[in-house]
Design an enzyme around this catalytic site. Structure first.
Site, PDB file in Angstrom:
ATOM      1  N   ASN A 132       3.832   1.579  11.044  1.00  0.00           N
ATOM      2  CA  ASN A 132       4.486   0.795  12.086  1.00  0.00           C
ATOM      3  C   ASN A 132       4.254   1.398  13.469  1.00  0.00           C
ATOM      4  OD1 ASN A 132       5.438  -0.660   9.926  1.00  0.00           O
ATOM      5  ND2 ASN A 132       7.432   0.336   9.904  1.00  0.00           N
ATOM      6  N   HIS A 158      -1.025   4.289  12.752  1.00  0.00           N
ATOM      7  CA  HIS A 158      -1.711   3.270  13.557  1.00  0.00           C
ATOM      8  C   HIS A 158      -1.341   3.326  15.031  1.00  0.00           C
ATOM      9  CE1 HIS A 158      -2.116   0.878   9.560  1.00  0.00           C
ATOM     10  NE2 HIS A 158      -3.105   1.729   9.715  1.00  0.00           N
ATOM     11  N   GLY A 272       8.236  -0.350   1.569  1.00  0.00           N
ATOM     12  CA  GLY A 272       8.141  -1.454   2.516  1.00  0.00           C
ATOM     13  C   GLY A 272       6.759  -1.763   3.026  1.00  0.00           C
TER      14      GLY A 272
END
Length: 329
Positions: A132, A158, A272
């Site tokens: 995220n 990322h 998740g």
């Protein structure tokens, strides 16, 4: 070279549509997660699913498919192209992102972020790798640890939406660049102020990009030039968010550190995420190659479905993670 948005292989999705998911109760899930984590030296890998309860949209739904199949993201090579065509891509990206940054900036950590922060603070789990870019893991852990300690405990695989960088390596806080965008585009600054006043919220993607009406023209949107580059005698509008775009390669130091975290742990807790992007999927593959136990918490199909050595629980993170903290700590 043909580029496409990463996704779960169709063979997995087709099998998922046919299989019946065996449910697991919250109590059983809490017990299994607590037992797994209590053995210690656990690395954690998270994805968009942990931020959904904070209001951040996920790319894929519970069926594992892209939630907006008509969405056409801008790829890295398009954004950094040094040409009038490249500038038009930057106009489109930065106008949509200028508006979309507002709801992302307002998000706050949810119970899953706080639960993972508590488990890290208690020493139950070790370093956390997140796909995220929303900064919510940092925000949760920052409440109990100093900034240098937070940076040691969390790796943003990322990147982050809260910084931008130019083609020549100059880095700025996103809030500063947001102000530059507003100064260069007073009409859109007024539009954004009206959104803030009314509380209206356009449809937003996880990276802050919004969906605008087809009638919107990007031709008159001004992308500011990098002031540091201008001070060095060049004009440069090639500025991008400090996160990995579709088609862009993860920095080698980030890749190396992600492998080091997985290799240094005794087990891996994945939570998740569908692992549709290979940059994350290869970390799970590395853990399996090293015969490390893997526990997977996610609702819906994932790229890891059917892999030997992966123990998967299908239940929302919000239903169990707070109770896991009480059970372990």
């Amino acid at each position: 070279m043909r580029l496409s948005v990463p996704n779960i292989p169709p063979s997995i999705l087709s099998k998922s549509a046919l299989r019946k998911t065996q449910g697991v109760s919250s109590a059983e899930a809490v017990q299994r997660i607590a037992s797994f984590l209590s053995l210690g030296h656990t690395a954690v890998l998270t994805g968009a699913g942990v931020s959904v309860d904070s209001g951040v949209k996920a790319y894929r739904g519970k069926d594992g498919r892209y939630m907006n199949p008509d969405y056409k993201p801008i790829f890295y090579q398009e954004l950094i192209e040094d040409s009038p065509r490249g500038y038009s891509f930057r106009q489109r990206y930065w106008l949509r992102s200028y508006i979309g940054f507002l709801p992302v900036r307002r998000t706050i950590p949810n119970p899953t972020h706080h639960a993972l922060a508590a488990l890290q603070h208690a020493g139950v789990v070790g370093p956390l790798i997140t796909q995220n870019v929303d900064g919510l893991h940092h925000a949760a852990l920052r409440r109990i640890l100093s900034e240098p300690e937070v940076d040691q405990r969390i790796l943003e695989l990322h990147g982050s939406i809260f910084k931008v960088n130019c083609q020549h390596g100059h880095v700025y806080p996103r809030t500063v660049f947001q102000a530059w965008l507003g100064e260069a585009n007073p009409h859109w600054r007024t539009f954004l102020a009206e959104l803030e006043r009314t509380g209206a919220q356009p449809k937003t993607n996880p990276d802050g990009d919004v969906v605008l009406d087809e009638s919107v023209s990007y031709d008159d949107f001004v992308v500011p030039h990098c002031p540091s580059c201008e001070g060095e005698g060049r004009r440069n509008s090639i500025i991008k968010p400090d996160f990995v775009f579709f088609g862009e390669t993860i920095r080698q130091d980030v890749k190396d550190r992600s492998y080091s975290i997985v290799e240094g742990a005794n087990r891996l807790f994945v939570i998740g995420t569908t692992l549709a992007t290979y940059s994350a999927f290869r970390l799970l593959k590395r853990a399996l190659e090293l015969r490390k136990p893997v526990l997977y918490l996610n609702v819906g199909p994932t790229r890891a479905d059917g892999l030997p050595g992966v123990d998967k629980l299908e239940i929302p993170t919000s239903a169990v993670m707070a109770d896991v903290v009480h059970a372990v700590v």
